[in-house]
Design an enzyme around this catalytic site. Sequence first.
Site, short mmCIF file in Angstrom:
data_model
loop_
_atom_site.label_atom_id
_atom_site.label_comp_id
_atom_site.label_asym_id
_atom_site.label_seq_id
_atom_site.Cartn_x
_atom_site.Cartn_y
_atom_site.Cartn_z
N CYS A 1 1.04 -4.26 -0.67
CA CYS A 1 0.63 -3.99 0.71
C CYS A 1 0.92 -5.22 1.56
O CYS A 1 0.87 -6.35 1.09
CB CYS A 1 -0.86 -3.66 0.76
SG CYS A 1 -1.42 -3.22 2.44
N ASP B 1 -0.91 -6.43 3.68
CA ASP B 1 -2.19 -7.12 3.93
C ASP B 1 -2.10 -8.61 3.58
O ASP B 1 -1.69 -8.97 2.47
CB ASP B 1 -3.28 -6.44 3.09
CG ASP B 1 -4.68 -6.87 3.50
OD1 ASP B 1 -4.97 -8.09 3.47
OD2 ASP B 1 -5.47 -5.99 3.88
N ARG C 1 -4.20 -10.68 2.75
CA ARG C 1 -5.10 -11.16 1.70
C ARG C 1 -4.59 -10.90 0.30
O ARG C 1 -5.27 -11.23 -0.68
CB ARG C 1 -6.48 -10.49 1.88
CG ARG C 1 -7.13 -10.84 3.21
CD ARG C 1 -8.29 -9.91 3.52
NE ARG C 1 -7.83 -8.52 3.71
CZ ARG C 1 -8.62 -7.50 3.99
NH1 ARG C 1 -9.93 -7.69 4.12
NH2 ARG C 1 -8.13 -6.29 4.16
N HIS D 1 -4.72 -2.27 -3.15
CA HIS D 1 -5.94 -3.11 -3.13
C HIS D 1 -7.08 -2.34 -2.50
O HIS D 1 -6.88 -1.58 -1.55
CB HIS D 1 -5.69 -4.42 -2.39
CG HIS D 1 -5.42 -4.25 -0.92
ND1 HIS D 1 -6.36 -4.47 0.05
CD2 HIS D 1 -4.31 -3.83 -0.26
CE1 HIS D 1 -5.85 -4.22 1.24
NE2 HIS D 1 -4.61 -3.82 1.08
N CYS E 1 -8.22 -1.32 1.58
CA CYS E 1 -6.91 -1.24 2.27
C CYS E 1 -7.04 -0.49 3.60
O CYS E 1 -7.49 0.65 3.65
CB CYS E 1 -5.90 -0.53 1.37
SG CYS E 1 -4.25 -0.44 2.09
CO CO Z 1 -3.59 -2.64 2.40
#
Ligand code: CO
Length: 214
Positions: A42, A44, A46, A98, A101
């Site tokens: 992803c 993302d 993090r 994750h 999400c």
């Molecule tokens: Co995500």
Amino acid sequence: MNSINKLLLENKAWAAEKKADDPEYFKALSLIQTPEFLWIGCSDSRVPANEITGTQPGEIFVHRNIANMVVHTDVNLLSVLEYAVAHIKVKHVIVCGHYGCGGIKAAMTNHDFKQVLNMWLRNIKDVYRLHRDELEAIPNLEQRENRLTELNVQEQVLHLAKTSIIQRAWKYRKAPDLHGLVYGLKDGLLNTIFTMTAESSVDPLYAYNDLGQD
Ligand code: CO
């Protein structure tokens, strides 16, 4: 100092530190790229592939998009997959979702995110529809999001196995193994959800029976 200047300064400090540790570090890396892993994760911020796996530059070939999707018409994803599997000959392809999400959460709402995002999230809604009975039996929203995150990873691994790229590699070199993982933002741990190897069976509807060698 504004944030982009700070970022560039941090880069200078990092490069200097690496070079101090090993004067040949960048020269060695620039000569060859033979990672064993392709990571489809992803976007993302993090979930940085190298950092959470303790790997170094040169070890993981990376593709990231919202909610780690394998969309069979996505030329970007398919180019990365073909290059990693047919040319670099990676041994493992990881699809990493994750918990928490934003893409998964968004796909579970009825909000209009405007056309482009609606189109992307639609792929996740399709996964939900496939597993609707199981998901709607989960009363708690966070638990339902977590389960969709897991099922989505599983579905994306199945999508990889439907490509001629993976089927050709399985036929001629018995690799790569496909791994569906989910990362926990709260504990930093990767959990294996689903695995497929060259021995796994592919839905006959999607199986090619006349694959030539690369
Ligand atoms: Co995500």
